[in-house]
Design a protein around this motif. Sequence first.
Motif, PDB file in Angstrom:
ATOM      1  N   SER A 186      63.305  68.315  46.674  1.00 55.78           N
ATOM      2  CA  SER A 186      62.188  68.935  45.963  1.00 55.78           C
ATOM      3  C   SER A 186      60.911  68.107  46.042  1.00 55.78           C
ATOM      4  CB  SER A 186      62.554  69.172  44.498  1.00 55.78           C
ATOM      5  OG  SER A 186      62.962  67.954  43.882  1.00 55.78           O
ATOM      6  N   GLN A 187      61.018  66.797  45.933  1.00 59.86           N
ATOM      7  CA  GLN A 187      59.834  65.950  45.952  1.00 59.86           C
ATOM      8  C   GLN A 187      59.297  65.773  47.367  1.00 59.86           C
ATOM      9  OE1 GLN A 187      61.855  62.574  43.963  1.00 59.86           O
ATOM     10  NE2 GLN A 187      60.215  62.675  42.447  1.00 59.86           N
ATOM     11  N   TRP A 188      58.042  65.364  47.436  1.00 61.98           N
ATOM     12  CA  TRP A 188      57.443  64.978  48.711  1.00 61.98           C
ATOM     13  C   TRP A 188      57.360  63.476  48.839  1.00 61.98           C
ATOM     14  CZ3 TRP A 188      57.183  68.310  52.496  1.00 61.98           C
ATOM     15  CH2 TRP A 188      57.100  69.675  52.204  1.00 61.98           C
ATOM     16  N   GLY A 189      57.461  62.793  47.713  1.00 63.56           N
ATOM     17  CA  GLY A 189      57.424  61.340  47.750  1.00 63.56           C
ATOM     18  C   GLY A 189      57.827  60.765  46.407  1.00 63.56           C
ATOM     19  N   SER A 190      58.148  59.478  46.402  1.00 66.21           N
ATOM     20  CA  SER A 190      58.488  58.791  45.159  1.00 66.21           C
ATOM     21  C   SER A 190      58.226  57.304  45.338  1.00 66.21           C
ATOM     22  CB  SER A 190      59.956  59.027  44.774  1.00 66.21           C
ATOM     23  OG  SER A 190      60.826  58.447  45.742  1.00 66.21           O
ATOM     24  N   LEU A 191      58.068  56.614  44.223  1.00 66.57           N
ATOM     25  CA  LEU A 191      57.832  55.178  44.247  1.00 66.57           C
ATOM     26  C   LEU A 191      58.778  54.515  43.266  1.00 66.57           C
ATOM     27  CD1 LEU A 191      55.889  52.990  45.482  1.00 66.57           C
ATOM     28  CD2 LEU A 191      54.653  53.121  43.307  1.00 66.57           C
ATOM     29  N   ALA A 192      59.652  53.647  43.774  1.00 73.93           N
ATOM     30  CA  ALA A 192      60.626  52.948  42.937  1.00 73.93           C
ATOM     31  C   ALA A 192      59.955  51.797  42.203  1.00 73.93           C
ATOM     32  CB  ALA A 192      61.774  52.428  43.805  1.00 73.93           C
ATOM     33  N   PRO A 193      60.549  51.321  41.100  1.00 74.33           N
ATOM     34  CA  PRO A 193      59.954  50.200  40.347  1.00 74.33           C
ATOM     35  C   PRO A 193      59.739  48.943  41.183  1.00 74.33           C
ATOM     36  CG  PRO A 193      61.644  51.292  39.040  1.00 74.33           C
ATOM     37  CD  PRO A 193      61.719  51.887  40.404  1.00 74.33           C
ATOM     38  N   ASP A 194      60.559  48.748  42.230  1.00 74.42           N
ATOM     39  CA  ASP A 194      60.391  47.548  43.055  1.00 74.42           C
ATOM     40  C   ASP A 194      59.311  47.711  44.127  1.00 74.42           C
ATOM     41  OD1 ASP A 194      61.556  49.234  44.895  1.00 74.42           O
ATOM     42  OD2 ASP A 194      63.197  47.886  45.432  1.00 74.42           O
TER      43      ASP A 194
END
Length: 266
Positions: A186-194
Amino acid sequence: MSPPFRLLAPVSRPVARVEREATEFELPDGRRIELLRVRNPRARRLRLSVDERGARLTVPPRTSDRVATQFLNAHRDWLGEQVSRFTVDALPELQPGSSTWLPLAGARVPVQWQPGRFTHLVQAGEADAPLLRFSVSARAGPEALRRALRDFYEARARADVGRWLPRYLSGLPRAPRRVRYKVMSSQWGSLAPDGTMALDLGLVLARPSAFEYVLVHELCHLVHADHSRAFWGEVEARSPHWRAERDYFNAEGRRLKAMMRALLGA
């Protein structure tokens, strides 16, 4: 003398399992699709959903098949509309000599097939007249073709991001730790806490300005982790036309994701 009480072993109860069954369903226009019926013990209501993987009917444990079928028939028109949004029209089969074009950067790029020692795909031609050259070994099967196509798309995505990223690093607290490319639901992108960024591989099929906007969006999460007004201010400063790109994904996003899944067999 027997003890006044004794400990009883806990009674083990069978764990209810999720049951899945693929069935055929006819849409109002006569098209027949595969529908996945899922009887889920945790479901509290009937739910019909459609995504790039297909249509799915979730059924609570005590709901009869008759009631589930009535619910499905009552939503046939809606289901037909949603399936049409995910239908990939005229998608070329990934087959040597048969596929005449492949999607890339919002366009249909011609494909030229040729024999080779190993299977790989490269871009040739001029900037205003691109051409994809697909070399295929004698033993290459469908899986080898899909792997070569995925490698090409990922290399193209890395090249695009590598070209765009430097212009946006000024003003950010840090650069992304690394960037990963994968097929996302569903997403196009994401950013992890690290600081690890994930981008949907399907972005290489979108128009370049839309791909670049998603990169900017995720970079701005290095400044603000939420979607607050301050976050959108950061996006606005770096991508003034972000609303047009968001509208583009609302209109074309599902088709692009379905196309990538179909091409890669994901």
